[in-house]
Design a protein around this motif. Structure first.
Motif, PDB file in Angstrom:
ATOM      1  N   ARG A 281       4.474  -7.981 -47.880  1.00 46.80           N
ATOM      2  CA  ARG A 281       3.936  -8.660 -46.700  1.00 46.80           C
ATOM      3  C   ARG A 281       4.722  -8.330 -45.421  1.00 46.80           C
ATOM      4  N   PHE A 282       5.359  -9.286 -44.767  1.00 45.37           N
ATOM      5  CA  PHE A 282       6.034  -8.976 -43.496  1.00 45.37           C
ATOM      6  C   PHE A 282       7.128  -7.929 -43.695  1.00 45.37           C
ATOM      7  N   PHE A 283       7.905  -8.076 -44.768  1.00 49.86           N
ATOM      8  CA  PHE A 283       8.946  -7.081 -45.031  1.00 49.86           C
ATOM      9  C   PHE A 283       8.316  -5.713 -45.333  1.00 49.86           C
ATOM     10  N   GLY A 284       7.098  -5.705 -45.808  1.00 48.25           N
ATOM     11  CA  GLY A 284       6.376  -4.448 -45.986  1.00 48.25           C
ATOM     12  C   GLY A 284       6.014  -3.819 -44.657  1.00 48.25           C
ATOM     13  N   VAL A 285       5.663  -4.672 -43.657  1.00 46.32           N
ATOM     14  CA  VAL A 285       5.392  -4.162 -42.302  1.00 46.32           C
ATOM     15  C   VAL A 285       6.643  -3.525 -41.726  1.00 46.32           C
ATOM     16  N   VAL A 286       7.788  -4.211 -41.919  1.00 49.94           N
ATOM     17  CA  VAL A 286       9.062  -3.687 -41.425  1.00 49.94           C
ATOM     18  C   VAL A 286       9.373  -2.347 -42.087  1.00 49.94           C
ATOM     19  N   ALA A 287       9.173  -2.287 -43.406  1.00 51.85           N
ATOM     20  CA  ALA A 287       9.434  -1.038 -44.132  1.00 51.85           C
ATOM     21  C   ALA A 287       8.498   0.076 -43.676  1.00 51.85           C
ATOM     22  N   SER A 288       7.251  -0.251 -43.385  1.00 52.87           N
ATOM     23  CA  SER A 288       6.283   0.754 -42.923  1.00 52.87           C
ATOM     24  C   SER A 288       6.666   1.308 -41.564  1.00 52.87           C
ATOM     25  N   LEU A 289       7.113   0.425 -40.676  1.00 55.35           N
ATOM     26  CA  LEU A 289       7.604   0.891 -39.372  1.00 55.35           C
ATOM     27  C   LEU A 289       8.790   1.835 -39.547  1.00 55.35           C
ATOM     28  N   ALA A 290       9.667   1.490 -40.503  1.00 53.17           N
ATOM     29  CA  ALA A 290      10.825   2.346 -40.770  1.00 53.17           C
ATOM     30  C   ALA A 290      10.386   3.720 -41.278  1.00 53.17           C
ATOM     31  N   LEU A 291       9.329   3.770 -42.097  1.00 55.65           N
ATOM     32  CA  LEU A 291       8.825   5.043 -42.606  1.00 55.65           C
ATOM     33  C   LEU A 291       8.301   5.923 -41.476  1.00 55.65           C
ATOM     34  N   VAL A 292       7.538   5.320 -40.564  1.00 53.95           N
ATOM     35  CA  VAL A 292       6.981   6.077 -39.441  1.00 53.95           C
ATOM     36  C   VAL A 292       8.111   6.611 -38.561  1.00 53.95           C
ATOM     37  N   VAL A 293       9.083   5.728 -38.247  1.00 54.07           N
ATOM     38  CA  VAL A 293      10.229   6.157 -37.433  1.00 54.07           C
ATOM     39  C   VAL A 293      11.004   7.255 -38.156  1.00 54.07           C
ATOM     40  N   ASN A 294      11.114   7.141 -39.480  1.00 54.98           N
ATOM     41  CA  ASN A 294      11.826   8.151 -40.269  1.00 54.98           C
ATOM     42  C   ASN A 294      11.190   9.529 -40.101  1.00 54.98           C
ATOM     43  N   VAL A 295       9.860   9.592 -40.181  1.00 57.83           N
ATOM     44  CA  VAL A 295       9.164  10.879 -40.010  1.00 57.83           C
ATOM     45  C   VAL A 295       9.385  11.431 -38.600  1.00 57.83           C
ATOM     46  N   ILE A 296       9.323  10.554 -37.591  1.00 56.87           N
ATOM     47  CA  ILE A 296       9.554  10.988 -36.203  1.00 56.87           C
ATOM     48  C   ILE A 296      10.956  11.565 -36.052  1.00 56.87           C
ATOM     49  N   LEU A 297      11.953  10.893 -36.635  1.00 59.23           N
ATOM     50  CA  LEU A 297      13.329  11.370 -36.529  1.00 59.23           C
ATOM     51  C   LEU A 297      13.519  12.713 -37.245  1.00 59.23           C
ATOM     52  N   ILE A 298      12.872  12.877 -38.397  1.00 57.98           N
ATOM     53  CA  ILE A 298      12.975  14.158 -39.104  1.00 57.98           C
ATOM     54  C   ILE A 298      12.435  15.288 -38.236  1.00 57.98           C
ATOM     55  N   VAL A 299      11.254  15.068 -37.651  1.00 55.44           N
ATOM     56  CA  VAL A 299      10.647  16.088 -36.790  1.00 55.44           C
ATOM     57  C   VAL A 299      11.529  16.339 -35.564  1.00 55.44           C
ATOM     58  N   GLY A 300      12.064  15.273 -34.979  1.00 57.37           N
ATOM     59  CA  GLY A 300      12.924  15.426 -33.807  1.00 57.37           C
ATOM     60  C   GLY A 300      14.181  16.206 -34.114  1.00 57.37           C
TER      61      GLY A 300
END
Length: 616
Positions: free
Chosen positions: A474-493
């Motif tokens: 639930r909410f902690f899943g939303v937090v984890a999902s945001l972390a996944l998206v940011v993780n991909v952005i950081l890898i590309v960066g």
């Protein structure tokens, strides 16, 4: 107080995400079909060339997106589509002639404001970006001819040093060296002296007081092997000078070399630099005889006529003082009058040779002879291009003092030529000329398909992970999902910022793998928090103990993965190294986002507050 971050941690997190997003941004702009125009040796593209190109294209009604003169002395002309690009190449090749190399290219469409901060798109591998594939063949005949000349010079020099008189030392048609003497006794003396000093030569007595020195089969085999291996090493050095990430330079068969350059931005320059066989020879100028006398047949055994670029003749002694094989480094710069020059550094053997020669010849002239092999435009019986040796005197200097390991060459026409000459000398002179027998430009169609499939794999992998996290946590899943998206952005960066990092299909697999690992870290944290809540901990204590308890497990798992990636990078090549780099970056960014990033959001929402229940 539990679960409270200081302000600097939030600012640090925001800064890292903004930098990652900024440097990942250029990957969204794509590329423009372009034509790269690079001057041949001695010719540099200028603003005049730019105007000529624009006029030619305008007359043919070819629309230009942009045309700029780059710092390296080349022109980059962008177009709206590949059809216009191909038509422009044909028109420009006909208009500019042989003075320029016209090559198709793909240029990043990154806005200028991103380029000013060094933000460039990721370098893509040959399987994604396309690139250039060269199959090169080593000219073994020239390599053996050079070896024959070295044997001739060695025998002649040793006989002179020993004081053994000879009539002639010359090359014969069988690849050996023939020496003639006044009588048989002198010949016997010469053979007795040379035999123990040349174990790789077989001396055969001939008629008229002569002998023939031929190389053993083992020596010939070693020379051929040496020529190929040294050329491979030098080609690798030249590829490094071009700044290509993850190139392939490997042997194919007995005398061929494969070179693959993924994502090369200047294909014209690549072809010119890789195929060039340029080197230098330092020779003494013979001022005791004029060029016409040598051309008429006088002193031809010791002297020969070479020419400057303007066609004026120069008489040089055939004996070479020093070759470019001894050059360890070279740079281009300007002298005190602003004229281009090349600064040369020699190895210890070359420095000693130059020092000994210049010490004994102060006040005499020494010439710098530029030697290269070029395609003559003719074909042999097998259909291969015939290489033509071209020589040019680029400098004549008076020896004013004893030279050592470092000196400079002047008399070069322009800065572009000086830069190119220094690059070739720095990368090394090829042991034998090579010619490109096959050239393939790998287009972006297959690469685009691979990129699309790879991105789809990343997207669906990310979506499945996000859906799973949202349903279970639930909410902690939303937090984890945001972390996944940011993780991909950081890898590309990070991949975009690193100059040696290249994304290939195995690299995309590495990104997908790190997405899964990032989910695993968040699962560990969330399950630990749920376990602490079941054990009767308060909300604040459960969050604190959850992150604290999961940290050691996350660290151990990611550390072992990093060790594996380090081993892959150390022992692997090409795509394996690309996978290792991507995996390492993904592990580090996933740890940062899973531990620091999610904790920051959780602390912001729940930290220091009286909460009785968590949405987990």
């Amino acid at each position: 107080m539990l679960n409270r971050y200081p302000l600097w941690k939030y600012l640090m997190l925001v800064f890292v995400i903004c930098v990652g997003l900024l440097y990942a941004l250029p990957n969204l702009y794509g590329e423009d079909p372009a034509v790269q125009i690079t001057g041949a040796r001695g010719v540099a593209a200028s603003s005049t060339t730019l105007g000529q190109v624009e006029d030619v294209l305008r007359k043919q009604n070819i629309e230009i997106k942009s045309a700029v003169l780059e710092d390296g002395g080349s022109l980059l002309v962008r177009f709206n589509n590949t059809d216009v690009q191909l038509r422009a190449q044909e028109v420009l090749a006909e208009a500019l002639g042989n003075n320029f190399v016209i090559a198709l290219n793909l240029a990043p469409a990154t806005p200028r404001w991103l380029q000013t901060i060094g933000a460039d798109p990721m370098k893509l591998g040959l399987d994604l970006r396309g690139g250039v594939h060269f199959l090169m063949e080593v000219d073994m005949e020239t390599a053996m001819s050079k070896l024959q000349e070295q044997t001739q010079d060695s025998i002649e020099s040793e006989l002179q040093t020993k004081g053994i008189p000879f009539v002639e030392v010359a090359k014969n048609s069988d690849g050996g060296v023939i020496a003639r003497f006044a009588d048989n006794n002198t010949r016997a003396q010469a053979v007795d002296y040379l035999t123990p000093r040349h174990r790789d030569l077989v001396f055969t007595l001939g008629d008229k007081s002569s002998f023939t020195a031929t190389m053993t089969d083992q020596r010939l085999s070693e020379a051929r092997e040496y020529a190929v291996q040294q050329n491979i090493n030098i080609l690798r050095n030249r590829v490094n000078q071009l700044g290509v990430a993850e190139p392939v330079v490997q042997r194919q068969g007995a005398d061929r070399i494969v070179v693959e350059l993924p994502g090369i931005q200047d294909t014209a320059r690549a072809k010119e630099i890789l195929g060039a066989t340029a080197t230098l020879e330092f020779r003494a100028v013979n001022t005791n005889i004029d060029a016409q006398s040598v051309l008429r047949g006088r002193d031809r055994s010791k002297s020969e006529v070479k020419y400057r670029r303007d066609g004026s003749p120069v008489v040089l002694l055939k004996k070479v003082i020093l070759t470019g094989d001894h050059i360890t480094d070279s740079t281009s710069s300007a002298d005190e009058y602003g004229r281009p020059q090349v600064n040369i550094s020699l190895d210890s053997a070359g420095g000693n040779t130059m020092s000994d020669y210049t010490k004994d010849n102060i006040g005499k002239n020494m010439a710098t002879l530029f030697v290269e092999y070029k395609d003559s435009g003719k074909k042999d019986a097998n259909g291969r291009s015939i290489l033509e040796k071209q020589e040019e005197v680029i400098n004549i200097a008076t020896i004013q003092s004893r030279l050592g390991n470092s000196f400079r060459i002047t008399g070069i026409d322009n800065a572009t030529e000086a830069r190119q000459l220094s690059l070739l000398l720095r990368a090394g002179a090829l042991i034998a000329p090579i010619q490109i027998v096959e050239e393939r430009t790998i287009g972006p169609s297959l690469g685009q398909q691979n990129i699309t499939q790879g991105l789809e794999a990343c997207f669906w992998g990310l979506m499945v992970s996000v859906i799973f996290m949202l349903i279970v946590y639930r909410f902690f899943g939303v937090v984890a999902s945001l972390a996944l998206v940011v993780n991909v952005i950081l890898i590309v960066g990070v991949m975009s910022m690193l100059p040696g990092a290249t994304l290939s299909m195995p690299g995309i697999a590495g990104i997908v793998l790190t997405v899964g690992m990032a989910v695993d870290a968040n699962v560990l944290i969330n399950e630990r928090i749920k376990e602490e809540l079941k054990n009767g901990r308060s909300v604040q204590q459960a969050i604190h103990e959850g992150y604290k308890g999961a940290f050691s497990s996350i660290l151990d798992a990611n550390l072992t993965t990093l060790i594996t990636a380090a081993i892959l990078y150390a022992v692997g090549t090409g795509s394996i190294r690309g996978f290792a780099i991507t995996l390492s970056i993904g592990v580090l960014t996933s740890m940062f986002t899973a531990i620091v990033g999610t904790r920051a959001i959780v602390n912001l929402v729940y930290g220091g507050k009286r909460v009785s229940k968590l949405s987990i």
